[in-house]
Structures are given as structure tokens and as C-alpha cells.
Design an enzyme around this catalytic site. Structure first.
Site, PDB file in Angstrom:
ATOM      1  CB  VAL A 167      13.142  -2.490  -2.738  1.00  0.00           C
ATOM      2  CG1 VAL A 167      12.848  -0.838  -2.864  1.00  0.00           C
ATOM      3  CG2 VAL A 167      12.995  -3.175  -3.953  1.00  0.00           C
ATOM      4  N   GLY A 168      13.540  -2.545   0.708  1.00  0.00           N
ATOM      5  CA  GLY A 168      13.487  -1.425   1.895  1.00  0.00           C
ATOM      6  C   GLY A 168      14.859  -1.085   2.442  1.00  0.00           C
ATOM      7  CB  ILE A 190       8.149   1.584  -3.942  1.00  0.00           C
ATOM      8  CG1 ILE A 190       9.051   2.533  -3.405  1.00  0.00           C
ATOM      9  CG2 ILE A 190       8.654   0.318  -4.747  1.00  0.00           C
ATOM     10  CD1 ILE A 190      10.259   2.088  -3.070  1.00  0.00           C
ATOM     11  CG  HIS A 218      20.790   1.520  -2.141  1.00  0.00           C
ATOM     12  ND1 HIS A 218      20.761   2.397  -3.266  1.00  0.00           N
ATOM     13  CD2 HIS A 218      19.720   1.953  -1.531  1.00  0.00           C
ATOM     14  CE1 HIS A 218      19.977   3.150  -3.577  1.00  0.00           C
ATOM     15  NE2 HIS A 218      18.947   2.989  -2.351  1.00  0.00           N
ATOM     16  CD  GLN A 231       8.928  -8.940   5.430  1.00  0.00           C
ATOM     17  OE1 GLN A 231       9.575  -8.445   4.724  1.00  0.00           O
ATOM     18  NE2 GLN A 231       7.712  -7.941   5.850  1.00  0.00           N
ATOM     19  CB  ALA A 260      -1.130  -0.005   1.125  1.00  0.00           C
ATOM     20  CG  ASN A 289      12.985   0.163   7.991  1.00  0.00           C
ATOM     21  OD1 ASN A 289      11.802   0.637   8.514  1.00  0.00           O
ATOM     22  ND2 ASN A 289      13.516   1.104   6.965  1.00  0.00           N
ATOM     23  CG  ASP A 341      22.090   2.942  -6.386  1.00  0.00           C
ATOM     24  OD1 ASP A 341      21.825   3.903  -5.831  1.00  0.00           O
ATOM     25  OD2 ASP A 341      21.948   1.871  -5.816  1.00  0.00           O
TER      26      ASP A 341
HETATM   27  N1  NAI Z   1      16.689  -0.020  -2.554  1.00  0.00           N
HETATM   28  C1  NAI Z   1      16.206   1.138  -3.221  1.00  0.00           C
HETATM   29  O1  NAI Z   1      16.960   1.413  -4.307  1.00  0.00           O
HETATM   30  C2  NAI Z   1      15.367   2.089  -2.739  1.00  0.00           C
HETATM   31  C3  NAI Z   1      14.682   1.754  -1.612  1.00  0.00           C
HETATM   32  N2  NAI Z   1      13.784   2.494  -1.048  1.00  0.00           N
HETATM   33  C4  NAI Z   1      13.042   1.948   0.127  1.00  0.00           C
HETATM   34  O2  NAI Z   1      11.990   1.321   0.066  1.00  0.00           O
HETATM   35  C5  NAI Z   1      11.071   1.476   1.222  1.00  0.00           C
HETATM   36  C6  NAI Z   1       9.647   1.954   0.885  1.00  0.00           C
HETATM   37  O3  NAI Z   1       9.532   2.821   0.310  1.00  0.00           O
HETATM   38  P1  NAI Z   1       8.041   3.575   0.127  1.00  0.00           P
HETATM   39  O4  NAI Z   1       7.289   2.554  -0.710  1.00  0.00           O
HETATM   40  O5  NAI Z   1       8.426   4.915  -0.518  1.00  0.00           O
HETATM   41  O6  NAI Z   1       7.400   3.903   1.546  1.00  0.00           O
HETATM   42  P2  NAI Z   1       6.027   4.033   1.927  1.00  0.00           P
HETATM   43  O7  NAI Z   1       6.205   4.698   3.289  1.00  0.00           O
HETATM   44  O8  NAI Z   1       5.155   4.752   1.088  1.00  0.00           O
HETATM   45  O9  NAI Z   1       5.637   2.410   1.961  1.00  0.00           O
HETATM   46  C7  NAI Z   1       5.843   1.609   2.762  1.00  0.00           C
HETATM   47  C8  NAI Z   1       5.047   0.593   3.088  1.00  0.00           C
HETATM   48  O10 NAI Z   1       5.376  -0.570   4.041  1.00  0.00           O
HETATM   49  C9  NAI Z   1       4.445  -0.702   4.616  1.00  0.00           C
HETATM   50  N3  NAI Z   1       5.336  -1.693   5.718  1.00  0.00           N
HETATM   51  C10 NAI Z   1       6.040  -1.329   6.984  1.00  0.00           C
HETATM   52  N4  NAI Z   1       6.242  -2.315   7.740  1.00  0.00           N
HETATM   53  C11 NAI Z   1       5.817  -3.503   6.973  1.00  0.00           C
HETATM   54  C12 NAI Z   1       5.829  -4.925   7.243  1.00  0.00           C
HETATM   55  N5  NAI Z   1       6.547  -5.316   8.286  1.00  0.00           N
HETATM   56  N6  NAI Z   1       5.291  -5.600   6.296  1.00  0.00           N
HETATM   57  C13 NAI Z   1       4.576  -5.368   5.285  1.00  0.00           C
HETATM   58  N7  NAI Z   1       4.701  -3.913   5.065  1.00  0.00           N
HETATM   59  C14 NAI Z   1       5.076  -2.989   5.797  1.00  0.00           C
HETATM   60  C15 NAI Z   1       3.814   0.172   5.168  1.00  0.00           C
HETATM   61  O11 NAI Z   1       2.416   0.182   5.695  1.00  0.00           O
HETATM   62  C16 NAI Z   1       3.630   1.132   3.979  1.00  0.00           C
HETATM   63  O12 NAI Z   1       2.509   0.847   3.253  1.00  0.00           O
HETATM   64  C17 NAI Z   1      11.649   2.360   2.187  1.00  0.00           C
HETATM   65  O13 NAI Z   1      12.686   1.713   3.046  1.00  0.00           O
HETATM   66  C18 NAI Z   1      12.468   3.195   1.165  1.00  0.00           C
HETATM   67  O14 NAI Z   1      13.740   3.757   1.898  1.00  0.00           O
HETATM   68  C19 NAI Z   1      13.085   3.680  -1.786  1.00  0.00           C
HETATM   69  C20 NAI Z   1      13.581   3.945  -3.022  1.00  0.00           C
HETATM   70  C21 NAI Z   1      14.835   3.356  -3.646  1.00  0.00           C
HETATM   71  O1  OAA Z   2      17.341   7.794  -0.957  1.00  0.00           O
HETATM   72  C1  OAA Z   2      16.259   7.176  -0.479  1.00  0.00           C
HETATM   73  O2  OAA Z   2      16.161   7.158   0.743  1.00  0.00           O
HETATM   74  C2  OAA Z   2      15.643   6.264  -1.203  1.00  0.00           C
HETATM   75  C3  OAA Z   2      16.516   5.412  -1.975  1.00  0.00           C
HETATM   76  O3  OAA Z   2      17.060   4.546  -1.652  1.00  0.00           O
HETATM   77  C4  OAA Z   2      16.911   5.896  -3.333  1.00  0.00           C
HETATM   78  O4  OAA Z   2      16.147   6.847  -3.821  1.00  0.00           O
HETATM   79  O5  OAA Z   2      17.887   5.553  -3.915  1.00  0.00           O
END
Ligand code: NAI
Ligand code: OAA
Length: 329
Positions: A130-131, A17, A188, A113, A14, A106, A160
Site C-alpha cells: 500500500v505504501g 491507514i 497507481h 521487508q 500506528a 520510501n 482507484d
Molecule cells: N496504494 C494506495 O492506494 C494508497 C497508499 N497510501 C500510502 O500508504 C502509506 C501510509 O499512509 P498513512 O497511513 O496515511 O501514513 P502515516 O504517516 O499516517 O503512517 C505511516 C506509518 O508507517 C510507519 N513506518 C514508517 N516506516 C516504517 C517501517 N520501515 N516499518 C514499519 N512502519 C513504518 C510510521 O511510523 C507511521 O506510523 C503512505 O505511503 C501513503 O502514501 C495511502 C493511500 C492510498
Molecule cells: O494520493 C496519495 O498520496 C494517497 C494515495 O495513494 C491515494 O489516495 O490514492
């Protein structure tokens, strides 16, 4: 068309992403136009209703490849028989934070999981974390899944990587399709090491096409490494559509293979290659053959590149030690 759907579980369904990701998976962008998918959405109880809204919209798209959507607030149920697990659900950072600052908030999500994946996943399971902080969260998940090969737990470096391709293409004045074989080494994080030493632009070595070491060191590397923070600053929220796109690219290449002659960047468990301590989940140049990632071997690494890799890997060591201290691995 294959008739057996592939089960894809998306956590944080939800979230931002999730909203950019689910529709593309259901359209066939991730697993190809001949593979039906069954989606399983995992959310925390408070966000299940929002996930239900997203599932209603998925129905309303009438995707021919989508054979069903189920919503869960239990990891064990969500990962039962999963083939592709996208671990997105986690808190994003805000302005002024580094991704490593999210470890305490986190890290605790990924052990349970990983254990649920260990218990119920299909034998061919592939996991993309991804988180953030993605590499160390992947390490935590893998360490709770002793029966799943560690190489099936990957962390996302593809955003990246794609950022680096785009920056090089813009600088060289070519289309992004003309650029390949960039590598994002290490974590990352802002300490990642984006490396163009073996990159190719329009069939020629990137360093000679760019021919500007100062631009590479002082503009290209920091622009790529700090792009996530720049997006947060501009948008007021972290990258979502580009992150979802990178997740699609990562899984598509893993399952269907990387294009002949080019590699991508993957957060993969180290076998000791390029001096990265065994067991860390680090960015490497990788190709996918027969559905398995392989680290590209034998690349020359200059002294300055090795120094950049060592800094980033040092941060991975610190994060691993911190989660050990917290009892998360
Ligand atoms: N690796 C990468 O390149 C990137 C990583 N991210 C990371 O991805 C993650 C998600 O980002 P967004 O979707 O923008 O955040 P968001 O806050 O919009 O969505 C996160 C969702 O995860 C849910 N959630 C939290 N704990 C959970 C659990 N234990 N089990 C299942 N769902 C759970 C929340 O209820 C929420 O709906 C963040 O940690 C962000 O930093 C974001 C962009 C790039
Ligand atoms: O920068 C952040 O926190 C989200 C992320 O990982 C990215 O955009 O690469």
C-alpha cells in the site's frame, strides 16, 4: 469455524491507514466470519508506543475472531510465519507532491521487508503493498524475495478501482453495486489509465449507458486519477479510511475469490500481457480463482486505450530504472 488463526502482519500499524485497517481485519471483514486472525504489528521504534495504544483498543473491542496481537520493531520477527502481509508503513505525500516523489524516502523500506518475508513467511504468503509509490515498492520487495513467487507480491490499485465504480454509478444515477468490470491499468499514480470500455452498468455496456466520450476523457479519467490529490487538498492528509477499505477488498477477493462474472484491478507482476513488459508490477483486470490472481485475457484494447496504458507503463519503466540506479533492486 476454523481453529487455526491466520497470521496477518500490518506494517505502519500506528499510522492513519493502520488505525482504519486493524479493527476491520480483527472483525472478520477481510478473511470472513469464520476465520480467526492473529495480528502482528510492525512499527519503527519511535511509534511502538502508539501501536501499543492501538493494540489496547483492539483488546477492548473483544473481537471473537482476534486470537492475539503482537508488536514488533524488527521486520524478521514481524514476518515470521506470516500468511497475509500488508505493507502500509511508509511516508505519505503532502500537497503538491506526486507519489513518485516518495521513492527516495520510501524505497529503502521495502527491500529489507521483502528479504524478511523471503526468510520467514509461510509458504502461502500473500503480500499487498500500500505504501507509495506502491507498484515500484512492490517490485522492490519482490526482488528481495527470490524464493517467493513474484505473483504473491501485489500493489494496491483497488482504491482507484473503487473510485471509478463510484464515479460511474453517480454519473449513471445507479447504486454502485450495479457497476462492474472497470479496469485501472498501469501505475497507481496520476498517469494511471482508468478504462470503462468493458465496464457494465446495470447489465448494459458502460460506454453506451454513459454515451458521453467527452465526459469520460475530460472528467471521469482525471477525477479518478487525481482523486488522491483532491483528498489531500480537502482533508489536509492522504486518504486513510478509503485506502484501508480498499486493502480489505483486495485481500478478501484474493483469498475468497472475485464474484462470478466480474473482475477487479490488481497491481500484479506482468507476464507480458497487453504489451506490459514482463516483470513490472502493473494494474491489470484480474479475477481470483482458487486463491490466485489471474489476468483477464483477450479484452479488446482500442488505440486510444493502448496509448493511455503505454503512458502509464512508461512511468513504471522509469521508476524501475530509477530504483535500479539507486541500487534498490
Ligand atoms: N496504494 C494506495 O492506494 C494508497 C497508499 N497510501 C500510502 O500508504 C502509506 C501510509 O499512509 P498513512 O497511513 O496515511 O501514513 P502515516 O504517516 O499516517 O503512517 C505511516 C506509518 O508507517 C510507519 N513506518 C514508517 N516506516 C516504517 C517501517 N520501515 N516499518 C514499519 N512502519 C513504518 C510510521 O511510523 C507511521 O506510523 C503512505 O505511503 C501513503 O502514501 C495511502 C493511500 C492510498
Ligand atoms: O494520493 C496519495 O498520496 C494517497 C494515495 O495513494 C491515494 O489516495 O490514492
Amino acid at each position: 469455524m476454523s481453529t487455526t488463526p491466520v497470521t496477518v502482519t500490518v506494517t505502519g500499524a500506528a499510522g492513519q491507514i493502520g488505525y482504519a485497517l486493524l479493527f476491520r481485519i480483527a472483525s472478520g471483514a477481510m478473511l470472513g466470519p469464520d476465520t480467526p486472525v492473529r495480528l502482528r504489528l510492525l512499527e519503527i521504534p519511535q511509534a511502538v508506543k502508539a501501536a501499543e495504544g492501538t493494540a489496547m483498543e483492539l483488546d477492548d473491542c473483544a473481537f471473537p475472531l482476534l486470537s492475539g496481537v503482537d508488536i514488533y520493531d524488527s521486520a524478521e520477527a514481524a514476518f515470521d510465519s506470516v500468511n497475509v502481509a500488508l505493507l502500509v508503513g511508509a511516508r505519505p505525500r503532502g500537497p503538491g507532491m506526486e507519489r513518485g516523489d516518495l521513492l527516495a524516502a520510501n524505497g529503502g523500506i521495502f527491500g529489507p521487508q521483502g528479504a524478511a518475508i523471503n526468510k520467514g513467511a509461510a509458504s502461502d504468503v500473500r503480500v499487498l503493498v500500500v505504501g507509495n509509490p506502491a507498484n515500484t515498492n512492490a517490485l522492490i520487495a519482490a526482488s528481495h524475495a527470490p524464493d517467493v513467487p513474484a505473483s504473491r507480491f501485489t500493489a494496491m490499485m483497488r482504491l482507484d478501482h473503487n473510485r471509478a465504480l463510484a464515479q460511474l454509478a453517480a454519473r449513471a444515477g445507479v447504486g454502485v453495486a450495479a457497476v462492474s468490470n472497470v479496469t485501472i491499468w498501469g501505475n497507481h499514480s496520476a498517469k494511471q489509465y482508468p478504462d470503462i470500455a468493458h465496464a457494465v452498468i446495470g447489465g448494459r455496456p458502460a460506454p453506451s449507458v454513459i454515451a458521453d466520450d467527452a465526459w469520460v476523457a475530460d472528467t471521469f479519467v482525471p477525477t479518478v486519477a487525481k482523486r488522491g490529490a483532491a483528498i489531500i487538498e480537502a482533508r489536509g492528509a492522504s486518504s486513510a479510511a478509503s485506502a484501508a477499505n480498499a486493502a480489505i477488498d483486495h485481500v478478501r477477493d484474493w483469498v475468497l475469490g472475485t464474484p462470478e462474472g466480474s473482475w477487479t484491478s490488481v497491481g500484479l507482476v506482468s507476464d507480458g500481457s497487453y504489451g506490459v513488459p514482463e516483470g513490472l508490477i502493473s494494474g491489470f483486470p484480474c479475477v481470483s480463482r482458487d486463491g490466485q490472481w489471474e489476468i483477464v485475457q483477450g479484452l479488446s484494447v482500442s488505440e486510444s486505450a493502448q496509448a493511455g496504458i503505454d503512458v502509464s507503463v512508461g512511468e513504471l519503466v522509469e521508476e524501475r530504472d530509477a530504483v535500479r540506479e539507486l541500487g534498490l533492486i
